[in-house]
Design an enzyme around this catalytic site. Structure first.
Site, short mmCIF file in Angstrom:
data_model
loop_
_atom_site.label_atom_id
_atom_site.label_comp_id
_atom_site.label_asym_id
_atom_site.label_seq_id
_atom_site.Cartn_x
_atom_site.Cartn_y
_atom_site.Cartn_z
N ARG A 114 -27.47 34.12 -98.98
CA ARG A 114 -28.19 33.61 -97.80
C ARG A 114 -27.76 34.41 -96.58
O ARG A 114 -26.58 34.66 -96.40
CB ARG A 114 -27.82 32.15 -97.52
CG ARG A 114 -28.46 31.17 -98.38
CD ARG A 114 -28.51 29.77 -97.82
NE ARG A 114 -27.51 29.30 -96.89
CZ ARG A 114 -27.55 28.12 -96.30
NH1 ARG A 114 -28.57 27.32 -96.54
NH2 ARG A 114 -26.62 27.72 -95.48
N THR A 118 -30.04 33.34 -90.54
CA THR A 118 -31.36 32.73 -90.76
C THR A 118 -31.41 31.78 -91.96
O THR A 118 -32.39 31.06 -92.12
CB THR A 118 -32.41 33.82 -91.01
OG1 THR A 118 -32.04 34.51 -92.22
CG2 THR A 118 -32.47 34.82 -89.86
N ASP A 212 -18.66 25.27 -97.13
CA ASP A 212 -19.09 26.44 -97.90
C ASP A 212 -18.36 26.46 -99.24
O ASP A 212 -17.16 26.73 -99.30
CB ASP A 212 -18.79 27.72 -97.10
CG ASP A 212 -19.42 28.94 -97.75
OD1 ASP A 212 -19.21 29.14 -98.97
OD2 ASP A 212 -20.12 29.70 -97.06
N ASP A 215 -16.68 29.86 -100.36
CA ASP A 215 -15.47 30.18 -99.59
C ASP A 215 -14.31 29.30 -100.01
O ASP A 215 -13.18 29.78 -100.15
CB ASP A 215 -15.74 30.00 -98.08
CG ASP A 215 -16.45 31.20 -97.49
OD1 ASP A 215 -16.55 32.24 -98.18
OD2 ASP A 215 -16.90 31.10 -96.34
C1 PRP Z 1 -24.82 29.28 -101.16
C2 PRP Z 1 -24.95 28.46 -102.43
C3 PRP Z 1 -26.39 28.69 -102.81
C4 PRP Z 1 -27.08 28.77 -101.47
C5 PRP Z 1 -27.72 27.43 -101.16
O1 PRP Z 1 -24.61 30.60 -101.45
O2 PRP Z 1 -24.06 28.82 -103.43
O3 PRP Z 1 -26.60 29.87 -103.55
O4 PRP Z 1 -26.05 29.04 -100.50
O5 PRP Z 1 -28.48 27.50 -100.02
P1 PRP Z 1 -30.07 27.48 -100.03
O6 PRP Z 1 -30.47 26.40 -100.95
O7 PRP Z 1 -30.42 27.20 -98.60
O8 PRP Z 1 -30.57 28.83 -100.46
P2 PRP Z 1 -24.35 31.71 -100.32
O9 PRP Z 1 -25.58 32.56 -100.14
O10 PRP Z 1 -23.78 31.10 -99.10
O11 PRP Z 1 -23.32 32.68 -100.98
P3 PRP Z 1 -21.96 32.44 -101.81
O12 PRP Z 1 -22.41 32.07 -103.17
O13 PRP Z 1 -21.32 33.77 -101.75
O14 PRP Z 1 -21.15 31.37 -101.13
N1 URA Z 2 -24.03 26.83 -99.16
C1 URA Z 2 -22.86 26.12 -99.18
O1 URA Z 2 -21.87 26.57 -99.75
N2 URA Z 2 -22.84 24.93 -98.57
C2 URA Z 2 -23.90 24.41 -97.94
O2 URA Z 2 -23.80 23.29 -97.39
C3 URA Z 2 -25.09 25.14 -97.91
C4 URA Z 2 -25.14 26.35 -98.55
#
Ligand code: PRP
Ligand code: URA
Length: 221
Positions: A114, A118, A212, A215
């Site tokens: 993501r 945005t 998150d 993280d």
């Molecule tokens: C997070 C999570 C999902 C996404 C959810 O990943 O693991 O993949 O956000 O959000 P959405 O439903 O609005 O798309 P992120 O892109 O933050 O990356 P990460 O897996 O590296 O934490």
């Molecule tokens: N990704 C996360 O890890 N947490 C949230 O709440 C949304 C997206």
């Protein structure tokens, strides 16, 4: 009817049984004061419950076996082959939970991130089992917020020939908006989740959520 009520009552959104055990595990991982080691340990426990529940949605065929008493037993056996697909990076945290119950399971990976400003998902990479079109797919991602990342991943799977009705999305926490958006776009998809939350903040983080996930799990806060 509120979005939460619609999500809770949706026939293809399956919440784990809201037992005291599950609620206690989820309370630990939602707590901002939980140290990383405990976050990983208790997330892994919920992931195990989710994977076990996901397997309940796979088809079976009748199978007779003979017990050590020499007596036939009319049971069932799983039908069809499965694979995992994780949405990197957070979804990778769920791979071990799948391997713990399905030894040597094939696992595809799709890197979708993501945009931090945005919240729009961007697809960077995918590597899937060659015969994925003939398999059931357990799609792994702990967080479902807007649904954008998971929707993009399912588009990749459909392009690779996976049948929509053979996709089981395994997820820890979803927002009602994200879950309903996915279920509307994919009318044969099933979602298995631990808890359905209230909504999202302005940055599209789930509320009350757990922050998150990637993280906290991988220690990159
Ligand atoms: C997070 C999570 C999902 C996404 C959810 O990943 O693991 O993949 O956000 O959000 P959405 O439903 O609005 O798309 P992120 O892109 O933050 O990356 P990460 O897996 O590296 O934490
Ligand atoms: N990704 C996360 O890890 N947490 C949230 O709440 C949304 C997206």
């Amino acid at each position: 009817m509120s979005l939460s009520a619609q999500a809770v009552g949706h026939a293809r959104l399956h919440q784990l049984a809201q037992t005291h055990q599950l609620k206690a595990l989820m309370t630990i991982i939602r707590d901002q004061n939980t140290p990383r080691g405990d976050f990983v340990f208790y997330s892994d426990r919920v992931i195990r419950l989710l994977v076990e529940e996901g397997l309940n949605y796979l088809p079976v065929v009748n199978k007779e076996v003979i017990t050590p008493m020499g007596v036939p037993f009319q049971g069932v056996a799983f039908e069809g082959r499965i694979c995992g697909v994780s949405i990197m990076r957070a979804g990778e945290s769920m791979e071990q939970g799948l391997r713990d119950v399905c030894t040597s399971v094939r696992t595809g990976k799709v890197l979708i991130q993501r945009d931090e400003r945005t919240a729009q998902p961007k697809l960077y990479y995918s590597k899937l089992p060659k015969d994925i079109a003939n398999r059931w797919v357990l799609l792994l991602d702990p967080m479902l917020a807007t649904g954008g990342s998971a929707i993009k991943c399912i588009e990749v799977l459909l392009e690779a020939g996976v049948k929509e009705e053979r996709i089981l999305f395994i997820n820890l926490i979803c927002s009602p908006e994200g879950a309903l958006a996915m279920l509307e776009q994919f009318p044969k998809l099933q979602i298995i989740t631990a808890e359905i939350d209230e909504g999202m903040d302005q940055q599209k983080f789930i509320l009350p959520g757990l922050g998150d996930f990637g993280d906290r799990y991988f220690g990159t806060e």
